[in-house]
Design a protein around this motif. Structure first.
Motif, PDB file in Angstrom:
ATOM      1  N   PHE A 106       7.278  -9.426  -6.899  1.00  0.00           N
ATOM      2  CA  PHE A 106       6.853  -9.307  -5.503  1.00  0.00           C
ATOM      3  C   PHE A 106       5.383  -8.925  -5.473  1.00  0.00           C
ATOM      4  N   VAL A 107       4.525  -9.832  -4.986  1.00  0.00           N
ATOM      5  CA  VAL A 107       3.107  -9.526  -4.786  1.00  0.00           C
ATOM      6  C   VAL A 107       2.996  -8.941  -3.380  1.00  0.00           C
ATOM      7  N   THR A 108       2.622  -7.661  -3.292  1.00  0.00           N
ATOM      8  CA  THR A 108       2.764  -6.916  -2.049  1.00  0.00           C
ATOM      9  C   THR A 108       1.545  -6.066  -1.725  1.00  0.00           C
ATOM     10  N   HIS A 109       1.395  -5.767  -0.431  1.00  0.00           N
ATOM     11  CA  HIS A 109       0.312  -4.897   0.051  1.00  0.00           C
ATOM     12  C   HIS A 109       0.642  -3.416  -0.141  1.00  0.00           C
ATOM     13  N   CYS A 110       1.844  -3.111  -0.616  1.00  0.00           N
ATOM     14  CA  CYS A 110       2.260  -1.728  -0.902  1.00  0.00           C
ATOM     15  C   CYS A 110       2.518  -0.899   0.349  1.00  0.00           C
ATOM     16  N   GLY A 111       2.769  -1.533   1.488  1.00  0.00           N
ATOM     17  CA  GLY A 111       3.306  -0.782   2.608  1.00  0.00           C
ATOM     18  C   GLY A 111       4.606  -0.120   2.163  1.00  0.00           C
ATOM     19  N   TRP A 112       4.867   1.103   2.622  1.00  0.00           N
ATOM     20  CA  TRP A 112       6.009   1.835   2.064  1.00  0.00           C
ATOM     21  C   TRP A 112       7.339   1.186   2.418  1.00  0.00           C
ATOM     22  N   ASN A 113       7.473   0.629   3.622  1.00  0.00           N
ATOM     23  CA  ASN A 113       8.711  -0.063   3.955  1.00  0.00           C
ATOM     24  C   ASN A 113       8.956  -1.218   2.987  1.00  0.00           C
ATOM     25  N   SER A 114       7.907  -1.993   2.717  1.00  0.00           N
ATOM     26  CA  SER A 114       8.033  -3.116   1.781  1.00  0.00           C
ATOM     27  C   SER A 114       8.332  -2.629   0.368  1.00  0.00           C
ATOM     28  N   SER A 115       7.674  -1.553  -0.029  1.00  0.00           N
ATOM     29  CA  SER A 115       7.893  -1.001  -1.368  1.00  0.00           C
ATOM     30  C   SER A 115       9.330  -0.546  -1.540  1.00  0.00           C
ATOM     31  N   LEU A 116       9.876   0.114  -0.522  1.00  0.00           N
ATOM     32  CA  LEU A 116      11.264   0.560  -0.601  1.00  0.00           C
ATOM     33  C   LEU A 116      12.230  -0.622  -0.650  1.00  0.00           C
ATOM     34  N   GLU A 117      11.922  -1.690   0.088  1.00  0.00           N
ATOM     35  CA  GLU A 117      12.777  -2.870   0.033  1.00  0.00           C
ATOM     36  C   GLU A 117      12.790  -3.461  -1.369  1.00  0.00           C
ATOM     37  N   ALA A 118      11.632  -3.483  -2.028  1.00  0.00           N
ATOM     38  CA  ALA A 118      11.567  -3.976  -3.403  1.00  0.00           C
ATOM     39  C   ALA A 118      12.338  -3.062  -4.347  1.00  0.00           C
TER      40      ALA A 118
ATOM     41  N   GLY B 273       2.985  -8.172   4.761  1.00  0.00           N
ATOM     42  CA  GLY B 273       3.216  -7.383   5.957  1.00  0.00           C
ATOM     43  C   GLY B 273       2.713  -8.034   7.225  1.00  0.00           C
ATOM     44  N   SER B 274       2.909  -7.318   8.333  1.00  0.00           N
ATOM     45  CA  SER B 274       2.602  -7.883   9.647  1.00  0.00           C
ATOM     46  C   SER B 274       1.109  -7.998   9.918  1.00  0.00           C
ATOM     47  N   ARG B 275       0.287  -7.256   9.161  1.00  0.00           N
ATOM     48  CA  ARG B 275      -1.169  -7.295   9.398  1.00  0.00           C
ATOM     49  C   ARG B 275      -1.954  -7.766   8.174  1.00  0.00           C
ATOM     50  N   GLY B 276      -1.270  -8.274   7.181  1.00  0.00           N
ATOM     51  CA  GLY B 276      -1.936  -8.678   5.951  1.00  0.00           C
ATOM     52  C   GLY B 276      -2.556 -10.059   6.050  1.00  0.00           C
ATOM     53  N   THR B 277      -3.868 -10.103   6.260  1.00  0.00           N
ATOM     54  CA  THR B 277      -4.572 -11.378   6.355  1.00  0.00           C
ATOM     55  C   THR B 277      -5.711 -11.409   5.332  1.00  0.00           C
ATOM     56  N   PHE B 278      -6.109 -12.629   4.957  1.00  0.00           N
ATOM     57  CA  PHE B 278      -7.145 -12.811   3.941  1.00  0.00           C
ATOM     58  C   PHE B 278      -8.144 -13.868   4.394  1.00  0.00           C
ATOM     59  N   SER B 279      -9.348 -13.771   3.849  1.00  0.00           N
ATOM     60  CA  SER B 279     -10.384 -14.769   4.120  1.00  0.00           C
ATOM     61  C   SER B 279      -9.999 -16.103   3.503  1.00  0.00           C
ATOM     62  N   MET B 280     -10.673 -17.153   3.948  1.00  0.00           N
ATOM     63  CA  MET B 280     -10.449 -18.482   3.367  1.00  0.00           C
ATOM     64  C   MET B 280     -10.720 -18.458   1.870  1.00  0.00           C
ATOM     65  N   ALA B 281     -11.791 -17.768   1.471  1.00  0.00           N
ATOM     66  CA  ALA B 281     -12.135 -17.707   0.050  1.00  0.00           C
ATOM     67  C   ALA B 281     -11.033 -17.022  -0.750  1.00  0.00           C
ATOM     68  N   GLN B 282     -10.469 -15.956  -0.203  1.00  0.00           N
ATOM     69  CA  GLN B 282      -9.420 -15.247  -0.919  1.00  0.00           C
ATOM     70  C   GLN B 282      -8.132 -16.062  -0.977  1.00  0.00           C
ATOM     71  N   LEU B 283      -7.797 -16.748   0.110  1.00  0.00           N
ATOM     72  CA  LEU B 283      -6.614 -17.615   0.087  1.00  0.00           C
ATOM     73  C   LEU B 283      -6.753 -18.686  -0.983  1.00  0.00           C
ATOM     74  N   SER B 284      -7.956 -19.225  -1.144  1.00  0.00           N
ATOM     75  CA  SER B 284      -8.196 -20.240  -2.167  1.00  0.00           C
ATOM     76  C   SER B 284      -7.983 -19.672  -3.570  1.00  0.00           C
ATOM     77  N   GLU B 285      -8.497 -18.457  -3.820  1.00  0.00           N
ATOM     78  CA  GLU B 285      -8.301 -17.817  -5.126  1.00  0.00           C
ATOM     79  C   GLU B 285      -6.817 -17.538  -5.378  1.00  0.00           C
ATOM     80  N   MET B 286      -6.124 -17.096  -4.353  1.00  0.00           N
ATOM     81  CA  MET B 286      -4.696 -16.816  -4.502  1.00  0.00           C
ATOM     82  C   MET B 286      -3.929 -18.093  -4.862  1.00  0.00           C
ATOM     83  N   ALA B 287      -4.248 -19.159  -4.150  1.00  0.00           N
ATOM     84  CA  ALA B 287      -3.568 -20.429  -4.411  1.00  0.00           C
ATOM     85  C   ALA B 287      -3.803 -20.889  -5.846  1.00  0.00           C
TER      86      ALA B 287
END
Length: 464
Positions: A355-367, A275-289
């Protein structure tokens, strides 16, 4: 018979304006005359400024009126939501003048955050409705929150894993309630509970969902299980899914990432976008990668700068944000995008399998409309509640453990990606998602449940 005139009043926030624009377009297709009144704060950020400008440019069939409000440069807010609450409060006088200036208004449809505009509708004898842009399951909870909160021994923030029981939805942990409602003694908590308590004053509520998807929640409202004895619920119109086919004002060109997807096998790609406001810390980005790399699956990932990063949105430098060598090791198997992805188009592409998602409802409906199962990673607002509905009630997703802590570990993301992409449970999720896709299309087609609900809404205007 002349078409109806409807005035729409959205909350000045991207995730609320977009679905309000979609309902405006749906009403225009049915012959209604629609005006969108948008609060226009002088202290709005770049994202909201782009959205407001884009609405006017993209919607020639819809009247767009900006409601000016006084400058608030010296005012501090205890929570970002209070900025919105204050903006719509200050815009209400301009809304009143707009309504007085229009030849006739058959209905005022307000966002939940704009609930105090119900007073203006009453003053001017205009029927008022609420447009609820999220899940019917959330609406069920919000209708009950004023009574549950008042009887709870403490604020939700102090209740942790305590299970809250609401009619019509699965049990919800107190820590999965929106952070705006955690503490009923804070100004934001009081404001949100007041919004919830006033919704039943509306003549009806239009919900961005559809009958098949949330039948149990809708029955709870209509059956009188969400309000105290003696208080009836407004008429409920399920008019969704209403989703934006792309960024408002965005040209319809072909994106490079879609061409990349063209070369990938069917349902082989994991799409990560928050989503438009979904940001993560450097540590979390590393774990995701690490998690997505270790899963072995193909992926398309939209990455933003971490919170507090000094760079502008357009200046994402991927190399220092991701583990050393990650981009080189995953070259060909994965594609990392800076900031933004054409989410709707990506989800509709046949190569996407999860789809790995933040569960915003607009995004959920698109999925849901695309038949893509979800790996749920809620971040803020009502997303934790949406996670409950998607995983436990609708059964089109799984949740990553640790989203409510400091870090979601790499092996957890890897495990959930493998579950969806490889396991028998993942196969069942895909089958359920495929069914949901068919039912969503049925709801919005001519004669479908949502199409008929919108027609009923318009037909009821002007009746007692």
């Amino acid at each position: 018979m002349a078409g109806k005139t409807v005035l729409l009043y959205p909350c000045p926030e991207l995730g609320h304006i977009n679905p309000m624009v979609q309902i405006a377009k749906a009403l225009v297709r049915r012959g209604a005359s629609v005006t969108l009144a948008v609060a226009d704060p002088p202290d709005k950020g770049a994202v909201l400024a782009d959205v407001i400008a884009g609405v006017a440019a993209a919607c020639s069939s819809i009247g767009v009126r900006l409601l000016p409000i006084p400058s608030r440069e010296d005012k501090a807010y205890s929570h970002p939501v209070m900025w919105i609450v204050d903006a719509v409060r200050l815009a209400n006088p301009a809304l009143r003048e707009l309504m007085r200036s229009l030849p006739a208004v058959d209905a005022l449809v307000v966002d939940m955050f704009c609930i105090d505009a119900l007073d203006i509708a009453t003053e001017l004898a205009v029927p008022a409705y609420v447009f609820y842009p999220s899940a019917a399951g959330d609406l069920v909870i919000y209708l009950q929150v004023p009574y549950v909160a008042s009887s709870a021994p403490s604020s939700f923030k102090d209740m942790g894993d305590t299970v809250l029981k609401f009619s019509g939805v699965p049990p919800v942990r107190a820590l999965d309630m929106p952070d705006t409602m955690e503490d009923r003694e804070r100004d934001v908590g009081r404001a949100r509970i007041q919004h919830c308590s006033r919704m039943p004053e509306a003549r009806g509520i239009l919900v961005n969902s559809f009958e098949w998807l949330e039948a149990r929640a809708l029955e709870a409202i209509r059956g009188g299980h969400c309000l105290p004895t003696g208080r009836s619920a407004p008429e409920i119109y399920c008019v969704g899914p209403l989703v934006d086919g792309g960024k408002i004002g965005e040209s319809g060109g072909r994106y490079e990432c879609l061409e990349w997807l063209d070369s990938q096998p069917k349902q082989s790609v994991v799409f990560l976008c928050f989503g438009s406001r979904g940001t993560f810390s450097m540590a979390q980005l590393s774990e995701m990668a690490r998690g997505i790399e270790d899963s072995g699956h193909r992926f398309l990932w939209a990455v933003r700068n971490p919170p507090g990063h000094r760079s502008k949105l357009a200046e994402v430098d991927l190399e220092p944000l991701l583990p050393e060598g990650f981009l080189e090791r995953t070259k060909g198997r994965g594609l990392v995008l800076k900031n933004w992805a054409p989410q709707s188009e990506v989800l509709q592409h046949g190569a996407v399998g999860a789809f790995v998602t933040h569960c915003g409802w607009n995004s959920s409906l698109e999925a849901i409309m695309s038949g893509v199962p979800m790996v749920c990673w809620p971040l803020y607002a009502e997303q934790r509640l949406n996670k409950v509905h998607l995983v436990e009630e609708i059964k089109v997703g799984v949740v990553v453990e640790g989203y409510d802590g400091e870090l979601v570990k790499a092996d957890e993301l890897e495990a959930k990606v493998r579950l969806v992409m490889e396991s028998e449970e993942g196969k069942r999720l895909r089958e359920r998602s495929a069914t949901a896709k068919v039912m969503a299309a049925d709801a919005v087609k001519d004669g479908g449940s949502s199409d008929l609900a919108l027609a009923e809404f318009l037909n009821n205007l002007g009746t007692k």
